[in-house]
Write an enzyme that holds these catalytic residues in place. Structure first.
Site, PDB file in Angstrom:
ATOM      1  N   ASP A 114       3.082  26.964   1.453  1.00  0.00           N
ATOM      2  CA  ASP A 114       1.743  27.634   1.206  1.00  0.00           C
ATOM      3  C   ASP A 114       0.296  26.763   1.027  1.00  0.00           C
ATOM      4  O   ASP A 114      -0.149  26.935   0.095  1.00  0.00           O
ATOM      5  CB  ASP A 114       2.116  28.409   0.037  1.00  0.00           C
ATOM      6  CG  ASP A 114       3.149  29.615   0.003  1.00  0.00           C
ATOM      7  OD1 ASP A 114       2.787  30.712   0.887  1.00  0.00           O
ATOM      8  OD2 ASP A 114       4.192  29.508  -0.555  1.00  0.00           O
ATOM      9  N   HIS A 169       7.555  31.720   6.375  1.00  0.00           N
ATOM     10  CA  HIS A 169       9.002  32.263   5.946  1.00  0.00           C
ATOM     11  C   HIS A 169      10.235  31.947   6.822  1.00  0.00           C
ATOM     12  O   HIS A 169      11.131  32.674   7.082  1.00  0.00           O
ATOM     13  CB  HIS A 169       9.144  33.544   5.445  1.00  0.00           C
ATOM     14  CG  HIS A 169       8.458  33.576   4.061  1.00  0.00           C
ATOM     15  ND1 HIS A 169       8.774  34.686   3.160  1.00  0.00           N
ATOM     16  CD2 HIS A 169       7.792  32.525   3.293  1.00  0.00           C
ATOM     17  CE1 HIS A 169       8.035  34.532   1.745  1.00  0.00           C
ATOM     18  NE2 HIS A 169       7.777  33.305   1.918  1.00  0.00           N
ATOM     19  N   ASP A 202       5.934  37.043   7.010  1.00  0.00           N
ATOM     20  CA  ASP A 202       5.155  35.734   6.453  1.00  0.00           C
ATOM     21  C   ASP A 202       5.350  34.416   7.265  1.00  0.00           C
ATOM     22  O   ASP A 202       6.427  33.941   7.892  1.00  0.00           O
ATOM     23  CB  ASP A 202       5.873  35.395   4.872  1.00  0.00           C
ATOM     24  CG  ASP A 202       4.960  34.690   4.366  1.00  0.00           C
ATOM     25  OD1 ASP A 202       4.716  33.443   4.685  1.00  0.00           O
ATOM     26  OD2 ASP A 202       4.599  34.990   3.105  1.00  0.00           O
ATOM     27  N   ASP A 218      -1.574  34.611   1.992  1.00  0.00           N
ATOM     28  CA  ASP A 218      -0.492  34.374   0.893  1.00  0.00           C
ATOM     29  C   ASP A 218      -0.235  32.814   0.885  1.00  0.00           C
ATOM     30  O   ASP A 218       0.467  32.096   1.676  1.00  0.00           O
ATOM     31  CB  ASP A 218       0.655  34.887   1.248  1.00  0.00           C
ATOM     32  CG  ASP A 218       1.659  34.421   0.107  1.00  0.00           C
ATOM     33  OD1 ASP A 218       1.349  34.078  -0.958  1.00  0.00           O
ATOM     34  OD2 ASP A 218       2.916  34.970   0.280  1.00  0.00           O
ATOM     35  N   TRP A 266       9.582  41.381  -2.053  1.00  0.00           N
ATOM     36  CA  TRP A 266      10.051  40.016  -1.700  1.00  0.00           C
ATOM     37  C   TRP A 266      10.840  39.677  -2.875  1.00  0.00           C
ATOM     38  O   TRP A 266      10.219  39.922  -4.029  1.00  0.00           O
ATOM     39  CB  TRP A 266       9.001  39.225  -1.279  1.00  0.00           C
ATOM     40  CG  TRP A 266       9.758  37.891  -1.302  1.00  0.00           C
ATOM     41  CD1 TRP A 266      10.193  37.098  -0.173  1.00  0.00           C
ATOM     42  CD2 TRP A 266       9.793  36.446  -2.402  1.00  0.00           C
ATOM     43  NE1 TRP A 266      10.948  35.924  -0.387  1.00  0.00           N
ATOM     44  CE2 TRP A 266      10.597  35.687  -1.568  1.00  0.00           C
ATOM     45  CE3 TRP A 266       9.298  36.498  -3.555  1.00  0.00           C
ATOM     46  CZ2 TRP A 266      10.980  34.240  -2.438  1.00  0.00           C
ATOM     47  CZ3 TRP A 266       9.620  35.564  -4.352  1.00  0.00           C
ATOM     48  CH2 TRP A 266      10.188  34.335  -3.691  1.00  0.00           C
ATOM     49  N   LYS A 325      12.871  35.705   4.329  1.00  0.00           N
ATOM     50  CA  LYS A 325      12.566  34.372   4.056  1.00  0.00           C
ATOM     51  C   LYS A 325      13.819  33.412   4.620  1.00  0.00           C
ATOM     52  O   LYS A 325      15.013  33.982   4.454  1.00  0.00           O
ATOM     53  CB  LYS A 325      12.283  33.847   2.675  1.00  0.00           C
ATOM     54  CG  LYS A 325      11.618  32.604   2.135  1.00  0.00           C
ATOM     55  CD  LYS A 325      11.087  32.481   0.933  1.00  0.00           C
ATOM     56  CE  LYS A 325      10.431  31.049   0.848  1.00  0.00           C
ATOM     57  NZ  LYS A 325       9.880  30.828  -0.719  1.00  0.00           N
ATOM     58  N   HIS A 384       1.953  38.151   5.905  1.00  0.00           N
ATOM     59  CA  HIS A 384       1.391  37.437   4.881  1.00  0.00           C
ATOM     60  C   HIS A 384       0.915  36.079   5.918  1.00  0.00           C
ATOM     61  O   HIS A 384       1.947  35.605   6.315  1.00  0.00           O
ATOM     62  CB  HIS A 384       2.304  37.120   3.575  1.00  0.00           C
ATOM     63  CG  HIS A 384       2.280  37.984   2.852  1.00  0.00           C
ATOM     64  ND1 HIS A 384       2.994  38.019   1.531  1.00  0.00           N
ATOM     65  CD2 HIS A 384       1.520  39.197   2.583  1.00  0.00           C
ATOM     66  CE1 HIS A 384       2.694  39.036   0.922  1.00  0.00           C
ATOM     67  NE2 HIS A 384       1.822  39.936   1.505  1.00  0.00           N
ATOM     68  N   ASP A 389       7.957  26.533   3.730  1.00  0.00           N
ATOM     69  CA  ASP A 389       7.005  27.596   2.997  1.00  0.00           C
ATOM     70  C   ASP A 389       6.311  26.830   2.057  1.00  0.00           C
ATOM     71  O   ASP A 389       6.663  27.340   0.727  1.00  0.00           O
ATOM     72  CB  ASP A 389       8.054  28.595   2.522  1.00  0.00           C
ATOM     73  CG  ASP A 389       7.160  29.785   1.965  1.00  0.00           C
ATOM     74  OD1 ASP A 389       5.946  29.976   2.660  1.00  0.00           O
ATOM     75  OD2 ASP A 389       7.541  30.353   1.030  1.00  0.00           O
ATOM     76  N   GLU A 412      10.035  41.776   3.053  1.00  0.00           N
ATOM     77  CA  GLU A 412       9.831  40.351   3.570  1.00  0.00           C
ATOM     78  C   GLU A 412      10.891  39.385   3.355  1.00  0.00           C
ATOM     79  O   GLU A 412      11.527  39.419   2.217  1.00  0.00           O
ATOM     80  CB  GLU A 412       8.413  39.991   2.492  1.00  0.00           C
ATOM     81  CG  GLU A 412       7.933  38.665   3.018  1.00  0.00           C
ATOM     82  CD  GLU A 412       6.955  37.987   1.965  1.00  0.00           C
ATOM     83  OE1 GLU A 412       6.662  36.812   1.987  1.00  0.00           O
ATOM     84  OE2 GLU A 412       6.461  38.896   1.188  1.00  0.00           O
TER      85      GLU A 412
END
Length: 411
Positions: A288, A254, A251, A318, A176, A220, A278, A286, A218
């Site tokens: 997290d 993302h 992800d 993640d 990433w 985003k 993820h 994003d 990955e």
């Protein structure tokens, strides 16, 4: 387990014991960076490159010994098969420049994993570094910057291969990058051509053993400071992975907030034999956040099971929250991931599919709602007991005690 629970699921053709066996075989890759706010062991300062951690809860792990001590505490309360997911910044021993990183810097991690029967996954760390010039790395217009990160990724291939060979468990290396632009770009095409060439150089420069490792990329939507343009977009990496025979990593944080990430899984499995994930919880972006057992997480787990994707997927977590007890955050998220998978495994998908294909959509809706009241939590408690892991009412107290005896003293 109570016979009445077994019979309730059997009524719909579901074998609860098979569901538990399938869950136990499903490896969850536990991300070490939740325990130290993505700081790593390089002492490189605050995070840059489109990511950040918020909060200042006491007890952040500051070195390999503290972080693995906290990992051991978390793993005690997470049932099933597990791996540990690392970033390059968690190198140990003699700390070297990231472009010079190699297996030597991860021997302690391999010894740790071997002692616990764990696998290891790996990520080149392409953020929070002076060579991330103006937010660009593999797509930078500066050839020296690109060469630096290409070398880092090539050496990361060697580290990941080392993990796979030493531990006898296939390892994933995921790439990433935060590359992008804050405002409307004058040129979208150029950075993507440079990124494509950089990735091709990485993959052609070292012929890694595909029997022991995989590579994924990955995407985003955007990041902090790169709100208007992301070089590694979903379309870019989807096409790159498909044409290069590598994995595309999804992800769950993302994508655009209005997208249903779970809906992508069946389309991806139609064309890709394997996928990587993820799993995080985005709040408006994003961010997290720690995984909750919410509809979004359940939808992802359902699709993985419906597509027979558990044996064809790398499932990694993640998220990073520094505002709460970090060990508890790791345990809560990992257990919720497993709960969602168990609920999916306890669902009679064949019966639901048959009803859908018979155009009986009323029966599908009725059954979907009926299934929500089945005692899946009883199966979860049985699973935890079989795994010698404490149940919901017990594990948190032990972590709070550990906080008082260990974490508070790190201040």
């Amino acid at each position: 387990m109570k016979k009445v629970v077994v019979e309730q699921f059997k009524k719909y053709g579901v074998d609860v014991y098979k569901a538990m066996r399938d869950l136990k075989k499903t490896k969850i890759s536990i991300h070490c960076w939740q325990l130290d706010d993505v700081q790593g062991f390089e002492n490189s300062g605050s995070l840059t490159g489109g990511i950040q951690t918020t909060g200042n809860y006491p007890g952040r792990a500051r070195n390999f010994e503290e972080l693995t001590q906290d990992l051991d505490m978390a793993i005690k309360f997470i049932p099933g098969s597990k791996k540990i997911n690392l970033h390059a910044i968690y190198q140990t021993g003699k700390i070297v420049d990231r472009c010079d990183i190699g297996p030597e810097q991860f021997k302690k991690w391999v010894a740790y994993a071997k002692g616990r029967g764990l696998g290891l996954d790996y990520n080149p760390t392409i953020f929070s570094h002076p060579m991330l010039v103006d937010g660009m790395s593999l797509s930078s217009p500066d050839e020296n910057v690109r060469k630096y990160w290409i070398k880092h990724c090539i050496n990361s291939l060697k580290v990941t291969e080392y993990f796979g060979k030493e531990l006898g468990q296939k390892s994933l290396m995921n790439i990433w990058i935060p590359d992008g632009l804050k405002d409307d770009p004058a040129d979208r095409f150029g950075p993507r051509i440079r990124l494509k060439k950089s990735l091709d150089t990485i993959l052609s420069s070292y012929k890694y053993d595909k029997k022991v490792m995989d590579v994924s990329v990955e995407s985003k939507v955007f990041g902090i400071g790169v709100e208007s343009y992301t070089t590694g977009s979903n379309e870019f990496y989807l096409n790159y992975a498909a044409t290069r025979g590598i994995l595309n990593l999804i992800d769950t944080g993302h994508y655009h907030p209005t997208e249903n990430v779970a809906d992508k899984i069946s389309s991806m499995f139609t064309f890709f034999p394997r996928l990587a994930f993820h799993v995080s919880r985005p709040v408006r972006w994003d961010s997290d956040h720690v995984l909750k057992l919410n509809d979004n997480l359940q939808d992802v787990a359902d699709e993985l099971v419906k597509c027979n994707g558990l044996s064809r997927s790398y499932i990694g977590l993640d998220y990073f929250d520094a505002s709460i007890n970090r060990i508890a955050a790791l345990v809560i998220g990992a257990r919720n991931m497993e709960k969602a998978l168990l609920r999916a495994l306890l669902t009679p998908w064949d019966l639901l599919k048959k009803l859908q294909d018979s155009y009986d959509h009323t029966a599908v809706l009725a059954l979907q709602e009926e299934l929500k009241t089945l005692p899946w939590s009883e199966v979860w408690n049985e699973y935890c007991e079989r795994e010698n892991v404490k149940n919901e009412s017990e594990w948190f107290g032990e972590i709070k005690q550990y906080e008082q005896e260990v974490l508070i003293k790190r201040i």
